[in-house]
Design a protein around this motif. Structure first.
Motif, PDB file in Angstrom:
ATOM      1  N   ARG A  10       0.841  -1.197   0.000  1.00  0.00           N
ATOM      2  CA  ARG A  10       0.000   0.000   0.000  1.00  0.00           C
ATOM      3  C   ARG A  10       0.876   1.246   0.000  1.00  0.00           C
ATOM      4  O   ARG A  10       1.845   1.336   0.736  1.00  0.00           O
ATOM      5  N   GLN A  25      -8.113  -2.381   1.723  1.00  0.00           N
ATOM      6  CA  GLN A  25      -9.218  -2.472   0.774  1.00  0.00           C
ATOM      7  C   GLN A  25     -10.025  -3.738   1.062  1.00  0.00           C
ATOM      8  O   GLN A  25      -9.486  -4.742   1.536  1.00  0.00           O
ATOM      9  N   LYS A  26     -11.304  -3.693   0.767  1.00  0.00           N
ATOM     10  CA  LYS A  26     -12.183  -4.841   1.021  1.00  0.00           C
ATOM     11  C   LYS A  26     -11.649  -6.106   0.353  1.00  0.00           C
ATOM     12  O   LYS A  26     -11.674  -7.186   0.937  1.00  0.00           O
ATOM     13  N   HIS A  68     -15.123   1.131   5.938  1.00  0.00           N
ATOM     14  CA  HIS A  68     -13.733   1.182   5.497  1.00  0.00           C
ATOM     15  C   HIS A  68     -12.951   0.367   6.523  1.00  0.00           C
ATOM     16  O   HIS A  68     -13.313   0.306   7.697  1.00  0.00           O
TER      17      HIS A  68
END
Length: 102
Positions: A10, A25-26, A68
């Motif tokens: 990331r 992120q999901k 989130h």
């Protein structure tokens, strides 16, 4: 999904730096233990207990609430040089064991 990932990567945003978190992120959730479940994260010579949290959000409007996901970096902020654009790489070392490798 992310079940076969061995590394999470990331590039940190200004918001993440300002508010002391790493966004997950999901689609990357499967890399980590389930939301709220503790795991060990090694940073240099220090190991901390941490977990992924879900934060409710309405950034897409009041009719589209969602979550989130993030890791709070406050407990180990002093061990990482975090600034906007920093690339964080977390490697899975074993069951509930992870390591920041960059």
């Amino acid at each position: 999904m992310a079940t076969n990932m061995t590394r999470f990567k990331r590039k940190l945003s200004a918001e993440e730096i300002r508010e002391n978190f790493i966004m997950i992120q999901k689609k990357e959730l499967d890399f980590f233990p389930k939301v709220g479940k503790p795991f060990k994260l090694k940073i240099n010579d220090k190991t901390v207990d941490t977990y992924v949290t879900a934060v409710e959000c309405w950034c897409q409007g009041p009719n589209k609430p969602h979550s989130h996901y993030r890791i709070d970096v406050t407990p180990f902020r002093d061990k990482l040089k975090l600034q906007w654009g920093t690339k964080v790489v977390i490697e899975k070392q074993g069951d509930k064991k992870y390591k920041v490798v960059s």
